[in-house]
Design a protein around this motif. Sequence first.
Motif, PDB file in Angstrom:
ATOM      1  N   PHE A  59     -10.742  -4.442 -20.392  1.00  0.00           N
ATOM      2  CA  PHE A  59     -11.003  -5.550 -19.480  1.00  0.00           C
ATOM      3  C   PHE A  59      -9.775  -6.344 -19.075  1.00  0.00           C
ATOM      4  O   PHE A  59      -9.788  -7.001 -18.042  1.00  0.00           O
ATOM      5  N   GLN A  60      -8.734  -6.310 -19.891  1.00  0.00           N
ATOM      6  CA  GLN A  60      -7.567  -7.096 -19.523  1.00  0.00           C
ATOM      7  C   GLN A  60      -6.253  -6.439 -19.908  1.00  0.00           C
ATOM      8  O   GLN A  60      -5.265  -7.114 -20.161  1.00  0.00           O
ATOM      9  N   GLY A  61      -6.260  -5.114 -19.906  1.00  0.00           N
ATOM     10  CA  GLY A  61      -5.010  -4.396 -20.069  1.00  0.00           C
ATOM     11  C   GLY A  61      -4.102  -4.669 -18.869  1.00  0.00           C
ATOM     12  O   GLY A  61      -4.553  -5.123 -17.814  1.00  0.00           O
ATOM     13  N   ARG A  62      -2.842  -4.379 -19.014  1.00  0.00           N
ATOM     14  CA  ARG A  62      -1.856  -4.700 -17.991  1.00  0.00           C
ATOM     15  C   ARG A  62      -2.230  -4.126 -16.620  1.00  0.00           C
ATOM     16  O   ARG A  62      -2.203  -4.829 -15.616  1.00  0.00           O
ATOM     17  N   THR A  63      -2.604  -2.859 -16.579  1.00  0.00           N
ATOM     18  CA  THR A  63      -2.924  -2.253 -15.284  1.00  0.00           C
ATOM     19  C   THR A  63      -4.242  -2.776 -14.709  1.00  0.00           C
ATOM     20  O   THR A  63      -4.385  -2.890 -13.487  1.00  0.00           O
ATOM     21  N   VAL A  64      -5.191  -3.098 -15.564  1.00  0.00           N
ATOM     22  CA  VAL A  64      -6.454  -3.681 -15.087  1.00  0.00           C
ATOM     23  C   VAL A  64      -6.174  -5.031 -14.443  1.00  0.00           C
ATOM     24  O   VAL A  64      -6.682  -5.329 -13.348  1.00  0.00           O
ATOM     25  N   LEU A  65      -5.352  -5.843 -15.085  1.00  0.00           N
ATOM     26  CA  LEU A  65      -4.996  -7.142 -14.507  1.00  0.00           C
ATOM     27  C   LEU A  65      -4.245  -6.971 -13.194  1.00  0.00           C
ATOM     28  O   LEU A  65      -4.444  -7.753 -12.253  1.00  0.00           O
ATOM     29  N   GLN A  66      -3.413  -5.937 -13.086  1.00  0.00           N
ATOM     30  CA  GLN A  66      -2.709  -5.667 -11.837  1.00  0.00           C
ATOM     31  C   GLN A  66      -3.693  -5.310 -10.721  1.00  0.00           C
ATOM     32  O   GLN A  66      -3.554  -5.780  -9.588  1.00  0.00           O
ATOM     33  N   ILE A  67      -4.681  -4.487 -11.045  1.00  0.00           N
ATOM     34  CA  ILE A  67      -5.697  -4.125 -10.056  1.00  0.00           C
ATOM     35  C   ILE A  67      -6.443  -5.369  -9.587  1.00  0.00           C
ATOM     36  O   ILE A  67      -6.639  -5.576  -8.383  1.00  0.00           O
ATOM     37  N   GLU A  68      -6.846  -6.207 -10.514  1.00  0.00           N
ATOM     38  CA  GLU A  68      -7.561  -7.429 -10.145  1.00  0.00           C
ATOM     39  C   GLU A  68      -6.690  -8.327  -9.270  1.00  0.00           C
ATOM     40  O   GLU A  68      -7.171  -8.895  -8.288  1.00  0.00           O
ATOM     41  N   GLU A  69      -5.433  -8.441  -9.602  1.00  0.00           N
ATOM     42  CA  GLU A  69      -4.511  -9.278  -8.819  1.00  0.00           C
ATOM     43  C   GLU A  69      -4.347  -8.719  -7.411  1.00  0.00           C
ATOM     44  O   GLU A  69      -4.338  -9.476  -6.438  1.00  0.00           O
ATOM     45  N   LEU A  70      -4.230  -7.397  -7.290  1.00  0.00           N
ATOM     46  CA  LEU A  70      -4.119  -6.782  -5.967  1.00  0.00           C
ATOM     47  C   LEU A  70      -5.375  -7.017  -5.133  1.00  0.00           C
ATOM     48  O   LEU A  70      -5.298  -7.281  -3.923  1.00  0.00           O
ATOM     49  N   TRP A  71      -6.553  -6.926  -5.762  1.00  0.00           N
ATOM     50  CA  TRP A  71      -7.789  -7.208  -5.035  1.00  0.00           C
ATOM     51  C   TRP A  71      -7.826  -8.649  -4.565  1.00  0.00           C
ATOM     52  O   TRP A  71      -8.254  -8.942  -3.444  1.00  0.00           O
ATOM     53  N   LYS A  72      -7.391  -9.556  -5.403  1.00  0.00           N
ATOM     54  CA  LYS A  72      -7.357 -10.971  -5.001  1.00  0.00           C
ATOM     55  C   LYS A  72      -6.430 -11.163  -3.803  1.00  0.00           C
ATOM     56  O   LYS A  72      -6.767 -11.878  -2.858  1.00  0.00           O
ATOM     57  N   GLN A  73      -5.259 -10.545  -3.846  1.00  0.00           N
ATOM     58  CA  GLN A  73      -4.316 -10.656  -2.728  1.00  0.00           C
ATOM     59  C   GLN A  73      -4.903 -10.063  -1.459  1.00  0.00           C
ATOM     60  O   GLN A  73      -4.823 -10.656  -0.380  1.00  0.00           O
ATOM     61  N   THR A  74      -5.517  -8.880  -1.590  1.00  0.00           N
ATOM     62  CA  THR A  74      -6.106  -8.210  -0.437  1.00  0.00           C
ATOM     63  C   THR A  74      -7.210  -9.045   0.189  1.00  0.00           C
ATOM     64  O   THR A  74      -7.332  -9.113   1.407  1.00  0.00           O
ATOM     65  N   ARG A  75      -7.987  -9.704  -0.652  1.00  0.00           N
ATOM     66  CA  ARG A  75      -9.121 -10.502  -0.166  1.00  0.00           C
ATOM     67  C   ARG A  75      -8.743 -11.946   0.131  1.00  0.00           C
ATOM     68  O   ARG A  75      -9.587 -12.733   0.539  1.00  0.00           O
ATOM     69  N   GLY A  76      -7.492 -12.297  -0.129  1.00  0.00           N
ATOM     70  CA  GLY A  76      -7.057 -13.670   0.121  1.00  0.00           C
ATOM     71  C   GLY A  76      -7.689 -14.675  -0.824  1.00  0.00           C
ATOM     72  O   GLY A  76      -7.858 -15.843  -0.497  1.00  0.00           O
ATOM     73  N   SER A  77      -8.015 -14.231  -2.013  1.00  0.00           N
ATOM     74  CA  SER A  77      -8.669 -15.083  -3.015  1.00  0.00           C
ATOM     75  C   SER A  77      -7.645 -15.601  -4.006  1.00  0.00           C
ATOM     76  O   SER A  77      -6.702 -14.904  -4.369  1.00  0.00           O
ATOM     77  N   ASN A  78      -7.820 -16.834  -4.431  1.00  0.00           N
ATOM     78  CA  ASN A  78      -6.935 -17.378  -5.465  1.00  0.00           C
ATOM     79  C   ASN A  78      -7.724 -17.919  -6.656  1.00  0.00           C
ATOM     80  O   ASN A  78      -7.234 -18.731  -7.414  1.00  0.00           O
ATOM     81  N   ASP A  79      -8.958 -17.431  -6.802  1.00  0.00           N
ATOM     82  CA  ASP A  79      -9.770 -17.872  -7.944  1.00  0.00           C
ATOM     83  C   ASP A  79      -9.405 -17.075  -9.196  1.00  0.00           C
ATOM     84  O   ASP A  79      -8.619 -16.142  -9.143  1.00  0.00           O
ATOM     85  N   ASN A  80      -9.980 -17.459 -10.309  1.00  0.00           N
ATOM     86  CA  ASN A  80      -9.701 -16.792 -11.591  1.00  0.00           C
ATOM     87  C   ASN A  80     -10.811 -15.854 -12.013  1.00  0.00           C
ATOM     88  O   ASN A  80     -10.886 -15.480 -13.174  1.00  0.00           O
ATOM     89  N   ARG A  81     -11.682 -15.500 -11.070  1.00  0.00           N
ATOM     90  CA  ARG A  81     -12.775 -14.587 -11.391  1.00  0.00           C
ATOM     91  C   ARG A  81     -12.264 -13.256 -11.892  1.00  0.00           C
ATOM     92  O   ARG A  81     -11.210 -12.780 -11.497  1.00  0.00           O
ATOM     93  N   ARG A  82     -13.057 -12.621 -12.735  1.00  0.00           N
ATOM     94  CA  ARG A  82     -12.773 -11.277 -13.214  1.00  0.00           C
ATOM     95  C   ARG A  82     -13.687 -10.323 -12.476  1.00  0.00           C
ATOM     96  O   ARG A  82     -14.881 -10.582 -12.319  1.00  0.00           O
ATOM     97  N   TYR A  83     -13.139  -9.203 -11.982  1.00  0.00           N
ATOM     98  CA  TYR A  83     -13.918  -8.266 -11.188  1.00  0.00           C
ATOM     99  C   TYR A  83     -14.691  -7.280 -12.031  1.00  0.00           C
ATOM    100  O   TYR A  83     -15.794  -6.890 -11.685  1.00  0.00           O
ATOM    101  N   PHE A  84     -14.130  -6.830 -13.125  1.00  0.00           N
ATOM    102  CA  PHE A  84     -14.790  -5.822 -13.944  1.00  0.00           C
ATOM    103  C   PHE A  84     -15.753  -6.497 -14.915  1.00  0.00           C
ATOM    104  O   PHE A  84     -15.344  -7.246 -15.787  1.00  0.00           O
ATOM    105  N   ARG A  85     -17.052  -6.235 -14.736  1.00  0.00           N
ATOM    106  CA  ARG A  85     -18.091  -6.877 -15.551  1.00  0.00           C
ATOM    107  C   ARG A  85     -18.760  -5.894 -16.509  1.00  0.00           C
ATOM    108  O   ARG A  85     -19.124  -6.256 -17.604  1.00  0.00           O
TER     109      ARG A  85
END
Length: 136
Positions: A59-85
């Motif tokens: 849920f929070q390995g380095r590459t998982v966090l990178q994927i989540e950060e890229l999705w946030k950038q792509t979507r223009g989001s700056n929240d702290n939500r986690r995508y993988f549930r």
Amino acid sequence: MNLTHVVSTAMKSFRQNIPDYVGAGIVDISTGMLLAVDTVDNHPREILDILAAATADLFQGRTVLQIEELWKQTRGSNDNRRYFREILVNSENLVHLFMRSKTNPDIVAAIICTQNVNIGMLFAQARVAMRELEGS
């Protein structure tokens, strides 16, 4: 209600309601600690501790966090939500369902069943138990 009681209640619900249940654990991924564990068989503590670490990595390995950060950038989001549930892993002999709490994203339940489990029922019953864990 305190966390210990809520975790204990959720663990009982997993054992009673999850079809083809083999075991479950609740992990605090912010610390990597296994908060509770229940299995139908005995397992060495080392394996259970590795389960906690592996759950945190899922849920929070380095590459998982990178994927989540890229999705946030792509979507223009700056929240702290986690995508993988929820993550489902089929191993050679077992099915492993990892579910992150909606109300406390640092809490993840790992539920293990035999390969005979009906996946739909597993998700349905696990989600009910997670609502108990979340207090809603």
